[in-house]
Motif scaffolding. Structure first.
Motif, PDB file in Angstrom:
ATOM      1  N   LEU A   1       1.138  -1.138  -0.280  1.00  0.00           N
ATOM      2  CA  LEU A   1      -0.237   0.257  -0.395  1.00  0.00           C
ATOM      3  C   LEU A   1       0.780   1.223   0.204  1.00  0.00           C
ATOM      4  CD1 LEU A   1      -2.661  -0.900   2.594  1.00  0.00           C
ATOM      5  CD2 LEU A   1      -2.536  -0.949   0.175  1.00  0.00           C
ATOM      6  N   PRO A   2       0.284   2.099  -1.009  1.00  0.00           N
ATOM      7  CA  PRO A   2       1.589   3.124  -1.098  1.00  0.00           C
ATOM      8  C   PRO A   2       0.882   4.583  -0.078  1.00  0.00           C
ATOM      9  CG  PRO A   2      -0.065   3.414  -2.652  1.00  0.00           C
ATOM     10  CD  PRO A   2      -0.198   1.903  -2.252  1.00  0.00           C
ATOM     11  N   LEU A   3       0.701   4.291   1.405  1.00  0.00           N
ATOM     12  CA  LEU A   3       0.085   5.123   2.153  1.00  0.00           C
ATOM     13  C   LEU A   3       1.226   5.518   3.315  1.00  0.00           C
ATOM     14  CD1 LEU A   3      -2.493   4.111   0.277  1.00  0.00           C
ATOM     15  CD2 LEU A   3      -3.601   5.249   2.588  1.00  0.00           C
ATOM     16  N   ALA A   4       1.040   6.751   3.858  1.00  0.00           N
ATOM     17  CA  ALA A   4       2.183   7.188   5.282  1.00  0.00           C
ATOM     18  C   ALA A   4       1.727   5.895   6.093  1.00  0.00           C
ATOM     19  CB  ALA A   4       2.397   8.025   5.211  1.00  0.00           C
ATOM     20  N   GLU A   5       2.223   5.325   7.108  1.00  0.00           N
ATOM     21  CA  GLU A   5       2.262   4.717   8.278  1.00  0.00           C
ATOM     22  C   GLU A   5       0.710   5.188   8.929  1.00  0.00           C
ATOM     23  OE1 GLU A   5       4.397   3.339  12.421  1.00  0.00           O
ATOM     24  OE2 GLU A   5       5.742   4.033  10.729  1.00  0.00           O
ATOM     25  N   ALA A   6       0.192   4.816   9.757  1.00  0.00           N
ATOM     26  CA  ALA A   6      -1.044   5.182  10.704  1.00  0.00           C
ATOM     27  C   ALA A   6      -1.399   6.224   9.714  1.00  0.00           C
ATOM     28  CB  ALA A   6      -0.176   5.788  11.930  1.00  0.00           C
ATOM     29  N   SER A   7      -1.872   6.576   8.993  1.00  0.00           N
ATOM     30  CA  SER A   7      -2.808   7.673   7.985  1.00  0.00           C
ATOM     31  C   SER A   7      -3.767   7.676   7.910  1.00  0.00           C
ATOM     32  CB  SER A   7      -1.792   7.637   7.101  1.00  0.00           C
ATOM     33  OG  SER A   7      -2.209   6.811   5.852  1.00  0.00           O
ATOM     34  N   ALA A   8      -4.628   6.077   7.993  1.00  0.00           N
ATOM     35  CA  ALA A   8      -6.174   5.822   7.858  1.00  0.00           C
ATOM     36  C   ALA A   8      -7.316   5.018   8.935  1.00  0.00           C
ATOM     37  CB  ALA A   8      -5.767   4.621   6.966  1.00  0.00           C
ATOM     38  N   ASP A   9      -7.898   5.878   9.242  1.00  0.00           N
ATOM     39  CA  ASP A   9      -9.014   5.422  10.230  1.00  0.00           C
ATOM     40  C   ASP A   9      -9.457   4.114  10.455  1.00  0.00           C
ATOM     41  OD1 ASP A   9      -8.780   7.565  12.001  1.00  0.00           O
ATOM     42  OD2 ASP A   9      -9.166   8.485  10.306  1.00  0.00           O
ATOM     43  N   VAL A  10     -10.145   3.909   8.560  1.00  0.00           N
ATOM     44  CA  VAL A  10     -10.362   2.520   8.273  1.00  0.00           C
ATOM     45  C   VAL A  10     -10.462   2.165   7.562  1.00  0.00           C
ATOM     46  CG1 VAL A  10     -12.990   1.687   7.680  1.00  0.00           C
ATOM     47  CG2 VAL A  10     -12.952   3.041   9.365  1.00  0.00           C
ATOM     48  N   LEU A  11      -9.466   0.581   7.447  1.00  0.00           N
ATOM     49  CA  LEU A  11      -9.230   0.220   5.890  1.00  0.00           C
ATOM     50  C   LEU A  11     -10.666  -0.785   5.728  1.00  0.00           C
ATOM     51  CD1 LEU A  11      -6.147  -1.615   4.819  1.00  0.00           C
ATOM     52  CD2 LEU A  11      -7.644  -2.847   4.378  1.00  0.00           C
ATOM     53  N   PHE A  12     -11.193  -0.476   4.866  1.00  0.00           N
ATOM     54  CA  PHE A  12     -12.069  -1.302   3.997  1.00  0.00           C
ATOM     55  C   PHE A  12     -11.492  -2.620   3.509  1.00  0.00           C
ATOM     56  CE2 PHE A  12     -16.300  -2.650   1.579  1.00  0.00           C
ATOM     57  CZ  PHE A  12     -16.494  -2.857   2.414  1.00  0.00           C
ATOM     58  N   THR A  13     -11.724  -3.958   2.847  1.00  0.00           N
ATOM     59  CA  THR A  13     -11.678  -4.673   1.831  1.00  0.00           C
ATOM     60  C   THR A  13     -12.251  -5.569   1.486  1.00  0.00           C
ATOM     61  OG1 THR A  13      -9.814  -5.815   0.872  1.00  0.00           O
ATOM     62  CG2 THR A  13      -9.732  -6.332   2.886  1.00  0.00           C
ATOM     63  N   ASN A  14     -13.905  -6.229   0.531  1.00  0.00           N
ATOM     64  CA  ASN A  14     -14.488  -6.756   0.138  1.00  0.00           C
ATOM     65  C   ASN A  14     -14.442  -7.687  -0.876  1.00  0.00           C
ATOM     66  OD1 ASN A  14     -17.199  -7.938   0.460  1.00  0.00           O
ATOM     67  ND2 ASN A  14     -16.933  -6.932  -1.905  1.00  0.00           N
ATOM     68  N   LEU A  15     -13.451  -9.055  -0.225  1.00  0.00           N
ATOM     69  CA  LEU A  15     -13.615 -10.138  -1.672  1.00  0.00           C
ATOM     70  C   LEU A  15     -12.548 -10.028  -2.536  1.00  0.00           C
ATOM     71  CD1 LEU A  15     -17.724 -10.832  -2.415  1.00  0.00           C
ATOM     72  CD2 LEU A  15     -15.557 -12.218  -0.584  1.00  0.00           C
ATOM     73  N   CYS A  16     -11.099 -10.035  -1.653  1.00  0.00           N
ATOM     74  CA  CYS A  16      -9.701  -9.131  -2.519  1.00  0.00           C
ATOM     75  C   CYS A  16      -9.276  -9.944  -1.942  1.00  0.00           C
ATOM     76  CB  CYS A  16      -9.323  -7.717  -2.328  1.00  0.00           C
ATOM     77  SG  CYS A  16      -7.551  -7.275  -2.319  1.00  0.00           S
ATOM     78  N   LEU A  17      -8.964 -11.038  -0.383  1.00  0.00           N
ATOM     79  CA  LEU A  17      -7.975 -11.413   0.077  1.00  0.00           C
ATOM     80  C   LEU A  17      -8.077 -12.340  -0.693  1.00  0.00           C
ATOM     81  CD1 LEU A  17      -7.781  -9.708   3.655  1.00  0.00           C
ATOM     82  CD2 LEU A  17      -6.854  -9.412   1.842  1.00  0.00           C
ATOM     83  N   GLN A  18      -8.640 -13.689  -1.562  1.00  0.00           N
ATOM     84  CA  GLN A  18      -8.725 -14.176  -1.738  1.00  0.00           C
ATOM     85  C   GLN A  18      -7.263 -14.652  -2.803  1.00  0.00           C
ATOM     86  OE1 GLN A  18     -11.480 -12.840  -2.236  1.00  0.00           O
ATOM     87  NE2 GLN A  18     -11.830 -12.454  -3.668  1.00  0.00           N
ATOM     88  N   TRP A  19      -6.845 -13.539  -3.233  1.00  0.00           N
ATOM     89  CA  TRP A  19      -5.828 -12.998  -4.397  1.00  0.00           C
ATOM     90  C   TRP A  19      -5.071 -13.521  -3.915  1.00  0.00           C
ATOM     91  CZ3 TRP A  19      -7.848 -15.448  -8.271  1.00  0.00           C
ATOM     92  CH2 TRP A  19      -9.643 -14.681  -9.086  1.00  0.00           C
ATOM     93  N   VAL A  20      -4.571 -13.351  -2.641  1.00  0.00           N
ATOM     94  CA  VAL A  20      -3.325 -12.923  -1.673  1.00  0.00           C
ATOM     95  C   VAL A  20      -2.406 -14.320  -1.226  1.00  0.00           C
ATOM     96  CG1 VAL A  20      -2.571 -11.958   0.346  1.00  0.00           C
ATOM     97  CG2 VAL A  20      -3.719 -10.808  -1.341  1.00  0.00           C
ATOM     98  N   GLU A  21      -1.318 -14.707  -1.014  1.00  0.00           N
ATOM     99  CA  GLU A  21      -0.790 -16.121  -0.699  1.00  0.00           C
ATOM    100  C   GLU A  21      -0.575 -15.812   0.818  1.00  0.00           C
ATOM    101  OE1 GLU A  21       1.791 -14.285  -3.721  1.00  0.00           O
ATOM    102  OE2 GLU A  21       1.616 -16.082  -4.877  1.00  0.00           O
TER     103      GLU A  21
END
Length: 294
Positions: free
Chosen positions: A106-126
């Motif tokens: 993720l190209p985001l700064a450390e401790a920059s988001a209050d919420v991280l939402f991810t729907n049906l994406c992680l099944q493509w991750v090893e």
């Protein structure tokens, strides 16, 4: 680490399906709606920055922008054509940012988001713990992670049918709920709670199911997939094997197991994966796992 997925193939498949995804992805939209309900765990807290990872056409990002119009909402996806579709959701009066990037970096700064939402994406991750560690990095202390993925029951009929016709796998492996919860703990998230749904969709025949999967971009992205056409004989054998699942209603079923999770980013200074043995000290049995009513 042995690579399970061909990420370039995944990017190409979802890029090609950008125009057809919405019409085919009824299940994905239903799961997204249920996951969005978990934003209520924030209570009275008003988030400033919300990140939608693997956003696709970004319906979730649009819903979060509507709920918190003063917040900064970022839709992030691997496929640029999906983000072009997302621009339609952003509109002109309440736009949100769109970023083409990989969930694994993720190209985001450390401790920059209050919420991280991810729907049906992680099944493509090893490597789930590594991705969750990246999620934790960009979340503020006490930030909320909301995610969903497919479980191992998903498309078991299709997997078994092609296994009878071809020695090469045609359906991705899906992490069981125990592995998903363990990955959250390994990356240092706090108070994870997991839920599980089981959906059954039905089709006239196997080609109808395959057309819908292609329209959603959910094609075979395994590194060890067959790189030539399946062939008429193999497909005919898989079709015959799938016929054994045909129900009394005359339809062919496809099972989809969905795992949901929410968890909280820990206070500053808490160890991340591999930095402290205490991460593994919490037994998996202590994670609440619920089966939603069907």
């Amino acid at each position: 680490m042995t690579r399970t997925f061909d990420q370039r193939h995944i990017r190409r498949a979802f890029s090609r399906s950008a125009g057809s995804y919405d019409a085919a992805a009824a299940l994905q939209h239903e799961v997204e709606k249920r996951l969005l309900e978990s934003l209520d765990y924030l209570g009275e807290r008003v988030p400033q920055v919300l990140l939608d990872v693997g956003s696709g056409p970004a319906h979730a990002a649009a819903a979060m922008r509507k709920r918190w119009p003063r917040a900064q909402v970022i839709a992030l996806d691997l496929a640029l054509p999906m983000l072009r579709q997302a621009k339609k959701q952003a509109g002109w009066w309440k736009p949100f940012a769109r970023v083409c990037a990989d969930a694994r970096a993720l190209p985001l700064a450390e401790a920059s988001a209050d919420v991280l939402f991810t729907n049906l994406c992680l099944q493509w991750v090893e490597d789930l713990p590594a991705v969750f560690a990246g999620f934790r990095r960009v979340l503020k202390p006490g930030g909320l992670l909301l995610c969903s993925t497919f479980g191992p029951e998903t498309l078991h009929e299709l997997r078994e049918s092609f296994a009878q016709a071809d020695a090469v796998p045609h359906v991705s492996p899906f992490a069981p709920i125990a592995q998903f919860g363990d990955a959250l703990m390994m990356s240092g998230f706090r108070d994870p709670v997991l839920d599980r749904d089981r959906f059954t969709l039905t089709y006239d025949d196997l080609p109808a199911l395959m057309r819908e999967l292609r329209a959603m971009g959910a094609t075979n992205a395994l590194h060890n997939r067959r790189h030539t056409l399946t062939g008429r004989a193999r497909f005919a054998a898989a079709t015959a094997a799938y016929e054994t699942f045909r129900g009394a209603d005359g339809r062919l079923p496809s099972t989809w197991e969905v795992i949901y999770a929410h968890a909280w980013a820990p206070p500053p200074g808490a160890p991340i994966r591999g930095q402290g043995e205490e991460i593994a000290a919490v037994p998996l049995s202590s994670i609440p796992i619920r089966r939603r009513a069907e």
